[in-house]
Motif scaffolding. Sequence first.
Motif, PDB file in Angstrom:
ATOM      1  N   LYS A  16      37.674  34.402  39.266  1.00  0.00           N
ATOM      2  CA  LYS A  16      36.224  34.274  39.491  1.00  0.00           C
ATOM      3  C   LYS A  16      35.610  35.593  39.938  1.00  0.00           C
ATOM      4  N   GLN A  17      36.302  36.274  40.844  1.00  0.00           N
ATOM      5  CA  GLN A  17      35.747  37.497  41.432  1.00  0.00           C
ATOM      6  C   GLN A  17      35.900  38.709  40.522  1.00  0.00           C
ATOM      7  N   ASN A  18      36.961  38.726  39.705  1.00  0.00           N
ATOM      8  CA  ASN A  18      37.255  39.890  38.866  1.00  0.00           C
ATOM      9  C   ASN A  18      37.581  39.472  37.435  1.00  0.00           C
ATOM     10  N   PRO A  19      36.607  38.879  36.736  1.00  0.00           N
ATOM     11  CA  PRO A  19      36.881  38.415  35.365  1.00  0.00           C
ATOM     12  C   PRO A  19      37.259  39.542  34.417  1.00  0.00           C
ATOM     13  N   GLN A  20      36.880  40.779  34.764  1.00  0.00           N
ATOM     14  CA  GLN A  20      37.176  41.925  33.902  1.00  0.00           C
ATOM     15  C   GLN A  20      38.673  42.222  33.830  1.00  0.00           C
ATOM     16  N   LEU A  21      39.449  41.655  34.749  1.00  0.00           N
ATOM     17  CA  LEU A  21      40.885  41.903  34.784  1.00  0.00           C
ATOM     18  C   LEU A  21      41.673  40.918  33.936  1.00  0.00           C
ATOM     19  N   TYR A  22      40.957  39.963  33.329  1.00  0.00           N
ATOM     20  CA  TYR A  22      41.627  38.882  32.612  1.00  0.00           C
ATOM     21  C   TYR A  22      41.117  38.757  31.189  1.00  0.00           C
ATOM     22  N   THR A  23      41.922  38.104  30.377  1.00  0.00           N
ATOM     23  CA  THR A  23      41.547  37.846  28.990  1.00  0.00           C
ATOM     24  C   THR A  23      42.178  36.514  28.568  1.00  0.00           C
TER      25      THR A  23
ATOM     26  N   LYS B 145      37.317  43.844  42.752  1.00  0.00           N
ATOM     27  CA  LYS B 145      36.620  43.437  43.964  1.00  0.00           C
ATOM     28  C   LYS B 145      37.604  42.745  44.896  1.00  0.00           C
ATOM     29  N   GLN B 146      37.622  43.173  46.150  1.00  0.00           N
ATOM     30  CA  GLN B 146      38.494  42.561  47.135  1.00  0.00           C
ATOM     31  C   GLN B 146      37.796  41.362  47.785  1.00  0.00           C
ATOM     32  N   PHE B 147      38.556  40.388  48.226  1.00  0.00           N
ATOM     33  CA  PHE B 147      37.958  39.220  48.863  1.00  0.00           C
ATOM     34  C   PHE B 147      38.878  38.690  49.955  1.00  0.00           C
ATOM     35  N   ASP B 148      38.287  37.984  50.897  1.00  0.00           N
ATOM     36  CA  ASP B 148      39.015  37.443  52.045  1.00  0.00           C
ATOM     37  C   ASP B 148      39.801  36.197  51.625  1.00  0.00           C
ATOM     38  N   THR B 149      41.065  36.146  51.991  1.00  0.00           N
ATOM     39  CA  THR B 149      41.915  35.008  51.597  1.00  0.00           C
ATOM     40  C   THR B 149      42.197  34.052  52.758  1.00  0.00           C
ATOM     41  N   SER B 150      41.613  34.302  53.931  1.00  0.00           N
ATOM     42  CA  SER B 150      41.920  33.466  55.090  1.00  0.00           C
ATOM     43  C   SER B 150      41.539  32.007  54.859  1.00  0.00           C
ATOM     44  N   GLY B 151      40.386  31.785  54.198  1.00  0.00           N
ATOM     45  CA  GLY B 151      39.972  30.422  53.902  1.00  0.00           C
ATOM     46  C   GLY B 151      40.919  29.754  52.928  1.00  0.00           C
TER      47      GLY B 151
END
Length: 243
Positions: free
Chosen positions: A110-117, A145-151
């Motif tokens: 979701k956060q980095n769709p550019q990394l996937y295909t 893009k970095q994101f918090d994984t605590s949740g």
Amino acid sequence: MGSLNTLFPGQPPRFEPHITITTNIMIDLDDPNKTRDDVDRILSASAVALSSLPKNHDKLVRLGRVNSQRKFFKKLYFQVDSDPNLVSFARIIRELFVILPHDIEEENIKQNPQLYTKDSNGNTVKRKLSKKRTKSQSPPAQEAKQFDTSGLQYLAAQKAADWSLNEFDPHLSLVYSNIHPIDNALWRTIKTRISDYLDIDNVDSDSFNSGVSGLGWDGGVLKLVLCEGDVNDWIVLGSVDVH
């Protein structure tokens, strides 16, 4: 197991006696070096988790009655008591190596769709970075893009706890087979062979339990197995002794 196998038609596959702790562990199978690193990391952490459990049990794995289901992989098996320590171990492994990696991967998509295909089957996969890049090729993808994984970690712990209570079903398979149902004559022969071998009566009765039989063990070997294709083609990726 070898004696019981001969009672079933079609030469059922042979396999090592084992208790499945969890399935769907996420590892990188595309790069042999990463595969090796993942396997070593998971097995080492699993051994540490197992050794950290309270030492308040005589046998972590305690066998119960013999049972049968329609499923191929649960055709004939020993039930295994849901010892609190065994359940705790399964919950830890499920959380750390199945649920959390999957949830982080989903969030990363979701956060980095550019990394996937999409692959040829329409599945979402990570883009493979080319080792060589020419001037005519497109520039590298933008920084991730970095994101918090605590949740996600909190939710993974909750999901694993629910799974360990409602879905974890420890058992020791004896035979894999498609035969269904097991008729009365075959079932009597099965019970006789198990009873004679173990010198225990009523192996399929609710009264047959670990407290009476004393069957089980503590320690052993943890194995990470690639279970793809035929049972005979399963591959042991790595193992570690635990005591």
